[in-house]
Design an enzyme around this catalytic site. Structure first.
Site, mmCIF file in Angstrom:
data_model
loop_
_atom_site.group_PDB
_atom_site.id
_atom_site.type_symbol
_atom_site.label_atom_id
_atom_site.label_comp_id
_atom_site.label_asym_id
_atom_site.label_seq_id
_atom_site.Cartn_x
_atom_site.Cartn_y
_atom_site.Cartn_z
ATOM 1 N N ARG A 258 0.521 -1.448 -0.192
ATOM 2 C CA ARG A 258 0.249 -0.177 -0.177
ATOM 3 C C ARG A 258 0.794 1.052 -0.002
ATOM 4 N NH1 ARG A 258 -4.538 -1.919 4.237
ATOM 5 N NH2 ARG A 258 -5.074 -3.991 2.815
ATOM 6 N N ARG A 273 2.054 1.601 10.654
ATOM 7 C CA ARG A 273 2.105 1.839 8.643
ATOM 8 C C ARG A 273 2.749 2.414 8.412
ATOM 9 N NH1 ARG A 273 -3.202 5.066 7.691
ATOM 10 N NH2 ARG A 273 -3.327 5.150 10.122
ATOM 11 N N GLU A 345 -6.763 -0.058 15.168
ATOM 12 C CA GLU A 345 -6.838 -1.731 14.197
ATOM 13 C C GLU A 345 -6.124 -2.599 13.327
ATOM 14 O OE1 GLU A 345 -8.292 -2.626 9.770
ATOM 15 O OE2 GLU A 345 -8.858 -0.466 10.275
ATOM 16 N N SER A 348 -10.337 -6.618 10.174
ATOM 17 C CA SER A 348 -11.517 -6.147 10.317
ATOM 18 C C SER A 348 -12.101 -7.026 8.909
ATOM 19 C CB SER A 348 -11.602 -4.556 9.226
ATOM 20 O OG SER A 348 -10.900 -5.372 7.914
ATOM 21 N N ARG A 390 1.217 -6.439 11.528
ATOM 22 C CA ARG A 390 1.007 -4.970 12.825
ATOM 23 C C ARG A 390 0.163 -5.731 13.797
ATOM 24 N NH1 ARG A 390 -3.747 0.043 12.163
ATOM 25 N NH2 ARG A 390 -2.896 0.234 10.079
#
Length: 426
Positions: A258, A273, A345, A348, A390
């Site tokens: 990403r 991140r 987070e 999900s 993460r």
């Protein structure tokens, strides 16, 4: 991609969905208008084609001046047919372009608004109390010689890193534990491609022309995936599935990429991140009727994994404006990060209903009571994360001791060669 017929029959429902997403309501009327124009252009083309067929039958038995007149009329009509066909094709493209930017219809009852408007569904676990100043995951990772951001930046640039030693072991242990859980639950383990064609990326719900998060390999016209969901959503493209024996469940593992284009100044420290990470993703093909129940099962499997790493967490119902375009509903599991004094987070799960299958043309076979075939309809897809890089952040910070050592959660110990404690490197 949404069902245009359903939108045309229920425009207020879609306007409300767009309003909850804080998105453009006028797209509803634009699609209705474009669909009407497409149908009118197609009808005009079909009428001319019918007229052309009638005229062609008259030409054969005709002769003399009559035949010449009919041939001239046929030539003119043929030109008009081509024009009408081109107009119908253009109206079809206009409708598809609008449909490609229209997000999924949200599920009933989810919170409206943006990122901050989520609803907390549950909070699990006691927050850790330290009798010392807790260290953040990067300081701990460096003490354990488990994370090397400096050399990651030297080799690849900012937001890249090396996991080494117990850091690499810890991530692999998480993946193995997650894969074992998934296999036990009936998922098929699968290693997916990380480069996909543009139609596969866009079919999953990403806008390949305007999404700044996506890495593109221009020379080959391929895209690096940000999740194995992309490859798995395209796995059964243009196929008809037999779901009579239950859902098709994959546990896909891949490296993910990403650009984090909108993350300037956010989480620049450590591995929260980053541009590259590894992820174990659950992906399900099921029936429309079973999609909601499968969504609850996905959340339960994610919570099982969070219980195994023994960290406090909460589950939120994501607000409509914070959903991706393909999700009708999304639950996030956020783990407590002690040094940030906040939940972040980790995982999900999304119910994408028929949004992705319409784009990829994935249908399910329907059967009558006697077992004979009864046609097809669109299947539904869902996804949910079981482990990702993460997660190391939550494990390191929640299980640290005053000397910088980290206790290995009990469930992970067999996958860590029996290690119970990660010790700082002298």
């Amino acid at each position: 991609m949404i069902d245009v017929k359903h939108l045309a029959e229920n425009p207020d429902l879609y306007r409300a969905s767009q309003r909850a997403r804080e998105d453009d309501e006028s797209l509803v009327d634009q699609i209705i208008s474009a669909d009407a124009e497409r149908r009118a252009a197609l009808q005009s083309f079909e009428n001319l084609r019918a007229e052309q067929k009638v005229l062609s039958k008259k030409i054969g038995p005709a002769s003399g001046d009559e035949k010449q007149e009919l041939l001239a009329a046929a030539k003119e009509l043929s030109a008009n047919v081509k024009i009408a066909e081109a107009q119908a094709d253009e109206k079809q493209r206009e409708l598809e372009a609008l449909n490609n930017v229209f997000p999924n219809l949200i599920a009933e009852g989810i919170p409206a608004g943006g990122e901050e408007n989520f609803s907390v569904l549950k909070t699990v676990g006691e927050l850790p109390e330290f009798d010392f100043e807790p260290r953040d995951h990067l300081e701990l990772g460096e003490m354990l010689d488990a994370i090397d951001m400096e050399r990651g930046a030297k080799v690849s640039g900012s937001r890249f890193y090396f996991l080494k030693g117990v850091g690499a072991q810890l991530e692999m242990a998480l993946t193995q534990m997650g894969m074992a859980q998934a296999a036990e639950a009936g998922f098929t383990p699968i290693m997916t491609p990380t480069l996909v064609r543009p139609e596969i990326m866009s079919g999953t719900g990403f806008n390949v022309e305007h999404d700044d998060e996506i890495y593109r390999i221009e020379k080959d016209d391929l895209y690096l995936v940000g999740t194995s969901e992309v490859a798995l959503a395209g796995y059964h493209a243009d196929e008809i599935l037999d779901l009579s024996d239950g859902p098709i469940r994959f546990a896909g593992y891949s490296t993910c990429y990403r650009r984090e284009a909108g993350a300037a100044g956010k989480d620049t420290r450590g591995i929260i991140r980053v541009h590259q990470f590894n992820k174990l993703e659950m992906f399900i093909y099921t029936t429309v009727e079973e999609a909601e129940a499968e969504h609850e099962r996905l959340l339960a499997w994610e919570e099982d994994m969070l219980a195994k790493i023994e960290v406090p967490y909460r589950v939120i119902d994501t607000a409509a404006g914070d959903l991706g375009p393909s999700a009708a509903r999304k639950f996030d599991c956020e783990a407590w990060v002690p040094t940030q004094q906040d939940y972040r987070e980790l995982t999900s799960t999304s119910n994408c209903t028929t949004f992705q299958t319409r784009r990829h043309n994935v249908r399910e076979r329907l059967f009558k009571d006697d077992g004979s075939r009864a046609g097809t309809r669109m299947a539904a897809t869902l996804n949910g994360t079981l482990a990702t890089t993460r997660w190391l952040v939550a494990i390191l910070e929640n299980h640290q001791d005053a000397d910088g050592s980290v206790n290995v959660p009990t469930a992970l110990q067999p996958y860590m060669g029996g290690k119970t404690v990660l010790e700082p490197v002298a």
